[in-house]
Design a protein around this motif. Sequence first.
Motif, PDB file in Angstrom:
ATOM      1  N   THR A  77      42.006  42.013  28.728  1.00 22.08           N
ATOM      2  CA  THR A  77      41.753  41.381  30.036  1.00 22.08           C
ATOM      3  C   THR A  77      40.753  42.261  30.793  1.00 22.08           C
ATOM      4  OG1 THR A  77      43.465  42.658  31.112  1.00 22.08           O
ATOM      5  CG2 THR A  77      44.145  40.570  30.080  1.00 22.08           C
TER       6      THR A  77
ATOM      7  N   GLU B  18      26.506  35.492  40.913  1.00 15.07           N
ATOM      8  CA  GLU B  18      25.780  34.276  40.515  1.00 15.07           C
ATOM      9  C   GLU B  18      26.604  33.043  40.896  1.00 15.07           C
ATOM     10  OE1 GLU B  18      22.919  35.376  36.799  1.00 15.07           O
ATOM     11  OE2 GLU B  18      25.000  34.925  36.243  1.00 15.07           O
TER      12      GLU B  18
ATOM     13  N   GLY C 273      47.955  33.556  33.681  1.00 14.68           N
ATOM     14  CA  GLY C 273      47.207  34.736  33.242  1.00 14.68           C
ATOM     15  C   GLY C 273      45.992  35.054  34.070  1.00 14.68           C
TER      16      GLY C 273
ATOM     17  N   SER D  64      44.652  37.134  37.744  1.00 18.84           N
ATOM     18  CA  SER D  64      45.018  38.026  38.857  1.00 18.84           C
ATOM     19  C   SER D  64      44.698  37.369  40.194  1.00 18.84           C
ATOM     20  CB  SER D  64      44.256  39.349  38.716  1.00 18.84           C
ATOM     21  OG  SER D  64      42.858  39.095  38.653  1.00 18.84           O
TER      22      SER D  64
ATOM     23  N   PRO E 289      53.220  37.945  33.893  1.00 15.09           N
ATOM     24  CA  PRO E 289      54.244  39.001  33.951  1.00 15.09           C
ATOM     25  C   PRO E 289      54.215  39.764  35.271  1.00 15.09           C
ATOM     26  CG  PRO E 289      52.940  39.183  31.930  1.00 15.09           C
ATOM     27  CD  PRO E 289      52.281  38.141  32.786  1.00 15.09           C
TER      28      PRO E 289
HETATM   29  C1  BV8 Z   1      29.963  33.423  43.644  1.00 14.38           C
HETATM   30  C2  BV8 Z   1      32.228  35.567  33.379  1.00 14.38           C
HETATM   31  C3  BV8 Z   1      28.502  32.560  45.282  1.00 14.38           C
HETATM   32  C4  BV8 Z   1      31.517  36.804  32.941  1.00 14.38           C
HETATM   33  C5  BV8 Z   1      33.359  36.167  35.469  1.00 14.38           C
HETATM   34  C6  BV8 Z   1      29.820  40.053  47.044  1.00 14.38           C
HETATM   35  C7  BV8 Z   1      28.617  39.573  46.518  1.00 14.38           C
HETATM   36  C8  BV8 Z   1      28.577  38.423  45.731  1.00 14.38           C
HETATM   37  C9  BV8 Z   1      29.743  37.734  45.480  1.00 14.38           C
HETATM   38  C10 BV8 Z   1      30.911  38.248  46.014  1.00 14.38           C
HETATM   39  C11 BV8 Z   1      30.978  39.369  46.794  1.00 14.38           C
HETATM   40  N1  BV8 Z   1      32.269  39.594  47.148  1.00 14.38           N
HETATM   41  C12 BV8 Z   1      33.041  38.634  46.619  1.00 14.38           C
HETATM   42  C13 BV8 Z   1      32.226  37.807  45.945  1.00 14.38           C
HETATM   43  C14 BV8 Z   1      32.612  36.674  45.220  1.00 14.38           C
HETATM   44  C15 BV8 Z   1      32.833  37.118  43.766  1.00 14.38           C
HETATM   45  C16 BV8 Z   1      34.268  37.605  43.660  1.00 14.38           C
HETATM   46  O1  BV8 Z   1      35.163  36.804  43.718  1.00 14.38           O
HETATM   47  N2  BV8 Z   1      34.448  38.921  43.523  1.00 14.38           N
HETATM   48  C17 BV8 Z   1      35.805  39.449  43.450  1.00 14.38           C
HETATM   49  C18 BV8 Z   1      35.826  40.640  42.506  1.00 14.38           C
HETATM   50  C19 BV8 Z   1      36.251  39.799  44.858  1.00 14.38           C
HETATM   51  N3  BV8 Z   1      32.618  35.919  42.987  1.00 14.38           N
HETATM   52  C20 BV8 Z   1      31.424  35.689  42.452  1.00 14.38           C
HETATM   53  O2  BV8 Z   1      30.487  36.461  42.474  1.00 14.38           O
HETATM   54  C21 BV8 Z   1      31.289  34.315  41.853  1.00 14.38           C
HETATM   55  N4  BV8 Z   1      30.098  33.682  42.356  1.00 14.38           N
HETATM   56  O3  BV8 Z   1      30.763  33.734  44.496  1.00 14.38           O
HETATM   57  O4  BV8 Z   1      28.768  32.780  43.932  1.00 14.38           O
HETATM   58  C22 BV8 Z   1      27.707  33.726  45.752  1.00 14.38           C
HETATM   59  C23 BV8 Z   1      26.539  34.059  45.104  1.00 14.38           C
HETATM   60  C24 BV8 Z   1      25.779  35.100  45.589  1.00 14.38           C
HETATM   61  C25 BV8 Z   1      26.202  35.821  46.706  1.00 14.38           C
HETATM   62  C26 BV8 Z   1      27.424  35.481  47.337  1.00 14.38           C
HETATM   63  C27 BV8 Z   1      28.167  34.426  46.848  1.00 14.38           C
HETATM   64  C28 BV8 Z   1      31.161  34.420  40.346  1.00 14.38           C
HETATM   65  C29 BV8 Z   1      32.479  34.894  39.779  1.00 14.38           C
HETATM   66  C30 BV8 Z   1      32.441  34.761  38.261  1.00 14.38           C
HETATM   67  C31 BV8 Z   1      32.197  36.110  37.637  1.00 14.38           C
HETATM   68  N5  BV8 Z   1      32.275  35.973  36.167  1.00 14.38           N
HETATM   69  N6  BV8 Z   1      33.434  35.944  34.147  1.00 14.38           N
HETATM   70  C32 BV8 Z   1      32.273  37.545  31.886  1.00 14.38           C
HETATM   71  O5  BV8 Z   1      33.372  37.120  31.474  1.00 14.38           O
HETATM   72  O6  BV8 Z   1      31.755  38.588  31.448  1.00 14.38           O
HETATM   73  S1  BV8 Z   1      34.737  36.665  36.281  1.00 14.38           S
HETATM   74  C33 BV8 Z   1      35.776  37.361  35.160  1.00 14.38           C
HETATM   75  O7  BV8 Z   1      36.626  38.217  35.904  1.00 14.38           O
HETATM   76  C34 BV8 Z   1      36.711  36.388  34.536  1.00 14.38           C
HETATM   77  O8  BV8 Z   1      36.058  35.208  34.174  1.00 14.38           O
HETATM   78  C35 BV8 Z   1      37.761  36.187  35.571  1.00 14.38           C
HETATM   79  O9  BV8 Z   1      37.397  35.206  36.492  1.00 14.38           O
HETATM   80  C36 BV8 Z   1      37.746  37.516  36.266  1.00 14.38           C
HETATM   81  C37 BV8 Z   1      38.933  38.350  35.800  1.00 14.38           C
HETATM   82  O10 BV8 Z   1      40.017  37.742  36.365  1.00 14.38           O
HETATM   83  P1  BV8 Z   1      41.235  37.259  35.470  1.00 14.38           P
HETATM   84  O11 BV8 Z   1      40.795  36.209  34.507  1.00 14.38           O
HETATM   85  O12 BV8 Z   1      42.286  36.926  36.428  1.00 14.38           O
HETATM   86  O13 BV8 Z   1      41.611  38.504  34.600  1.00 14.38           O
HETATM   87  P2  BV8 Z   1      42.255  39.869  35.095  1.00 14.38           P
HETATM   88  O14 BV8 Z   1      42.072  40.856  34.015  1.00 14.38           O
HETATM   89  O15 BV8 Z   1      41.778  40.174  36.485  1.00 14.38           O
HETATM   90  O16 BV8 Z   1      43.813  39.522  35.251  1.00 14.38           O
HETATM   91  C38 BV8 Z   1      44.559  39.181  34.104  1.00 14.38           C
HETATM   92  C39 BV8 Z   1      45.880  38.696  34.616  1.00 14.38           C
HETATM   93  O17 BV8 Z   1      46.649  38.272  33.499  1.00 14.38           O
HETATM   94  C40 BV8 Z   1      46.693  39.773  35.328  1.00 14.38           C
HETATM   95  O18 BV8 Z   1      47.280  39.229  36.484  1.00 14.38           O
HETATM   96  C41 BV8 Z   1      47.760  40.132  34.302  1.00 14.38           C
HETATM   97  O19 BV8 Z   1      48.979  40.479  34.931  1.00 14.38           O
HETATM   98  C42 BV8 Z   1      47.923  38.835  33.567  1.00 14.38           C
HETATM   99  N7  BV8 Z   1      48.387  38.967  32.182  1.00 14.38           N
HETATM  100  C43 BV8 Z   1      48.231  40.014  31.328  1.00 14.38           C
HETATM  101  N8  BV8 Z   1      48.800  39.705  30.133  1.00 14.38           N
HETATM  102  C44 BV8 Z   1      49.294  38.436  30.244  1.00 14.38           C
HETATM  103  C45 BV8 Z   1      49.034  37.963  31.547  1.00 14.38           C
HETATM  104  N9  BV8 Z   1      49.401  36.745  31.966  1.00 14.38           N
HETATM  105  C46 BV8 Z   1      50.054  35.955  31.073  1.00 14.38           C
HETATM  106  N10 BV8 Z   1      50.342  36.332  29.808  1.00 14.38           N
HETATM  107  C47 BV8 Z   1      49.981  37.565  29.366  1.00 14.38           C
HETATM  108  N11 BV8 Z   1      50.290  37.944  28.113  1.00 14.38           N
END
Ligand code: BV8
Length: 260
Positions: free
Chosen positions: A39, A177, A201, A203, A228
């Motif tokens: 993850t 993006e 799954g 966060s 979890p």
């Molecule tokens: C956007 C593809 C408009 C790439 C991904 C400042 C500047 C610009 C933007 C932002 C900014 N501040 C905030 C933003 C918005 C930003 C954002 O949300 N940032 C976050 C960090 C605050 N979003 C963006 O930039 C999006 N675009 O807003 O455009 C814009 C444009 C320009 C300027 C302003 C706005 C684009 C977001 C997409 C990014 N690309 N993926 C790649 O994969 O390489 S995101 C990538 O990370 C994943 O796709 C996923 O979305 C994310 C990770 O999250 P999760 O999938 O939840 O995974 P994680 O590891 O975090 O959690 C796993 C979970 O599973 C845990 O809870 C764990 O407990 C649980 N788990 C573990 N084991 C299990 C389980 N659950 C079940 N069963 C198990 N066995």
Amino acid sequence: MTDLTLDADCGRAAELLKGASRVAVLTGAGMSAESGVPTFRDALTGWWARYDPMELATPQAYQRDPARVFGWYVYRWRLARAVEPHAGYRALAAMAARFDRLAVVTQNVDGLHQRAGSKDVLELHGSLEDFRCTGDGHPYYADRLLELDLPDEGDVEPPACDACGSPIRPGVVWFGEQLSEMTIGRAWEEVAHADALLVVGTSSVVYPAAALPGVALEAGAKVIEINPDQTPLTPQATHWWGAPAGQALPALKQVLDQYE
Ligand code: BV8
């Protein structure tokens, strides 16, 4: 594999789902953890343990060091092709038959939902199989990478586009993006018209994906979170089931089947 069918949380989730006709499922990286795909928040294994994915999945990172970023995606592309969707993926695909509609909205780019047989899959953040050029967006077919003499791991100089010579990039949405208007619009529609939303799954910190459960709740849907760990969504969810996807989803399908 633990049998969770007698787990009270499983019964509650089945109770909330059994009357639904339209179901949406939002998945994140945790859905693929039991298939062996790290993850984002777990420390990445091996070569990538030294890098923070948030520092690699951005246009700035690719500009700054294209070979490092492209190498990371080649590593993940290879891994995604090498693993198999676990029993939870297969249970989710099979479960669709019992509802009028079951749409999967995934943040993952590994293609495992489709490989497990899910038909209605929206990939919010693109796919590891969809490379394209940084010039005019010409597609670059991932199988072409198999013809290149790539290192087993580490940096990979992005190949050049055949049509315009521009460097190739992964076909995923990086941080900063925009998501495709159509894709996010369709995802919004799916959750706004669902009777129940399963959130598995994730966060729940990355937007706009993390806004989708709120849209479902607003529209009166039941929201069941399978994870979890608790997340920012947990307090608003109708039901939180603290279990791993690979065990919870097969148990859920088994209990739903008993309602036949
Ligand atoms: C956007 C593809 C408009 C790439 C991904 C400042 C500047 C610009 C933007 C932002 C900014 N501040 C905030 C933003 C918005 C930003 C954002 O949300 N940032 C976050 C960090 C605050 N979003 C963006 O930039 C999006 N675009 O807003 O455009 C814009 C444009 C320009 C300027 C302003 C706005 C684009 C977001 C997409 C990014 N690309 N993926 C790649 O994969 O390489 S995101 C990538 O990370 C994943 O796709 C996923 O979305 C994310 C990770 O999250 P999760 O999938 O939840 O995974 P994680 O590891 O975090 O959690 C796993 C979970 O599973 C845990 O809870 C764990 O407990 C649980 N788990 C573990 N084991 C299990 C389980 N659950 C079940 N069963 C198990 N066995």
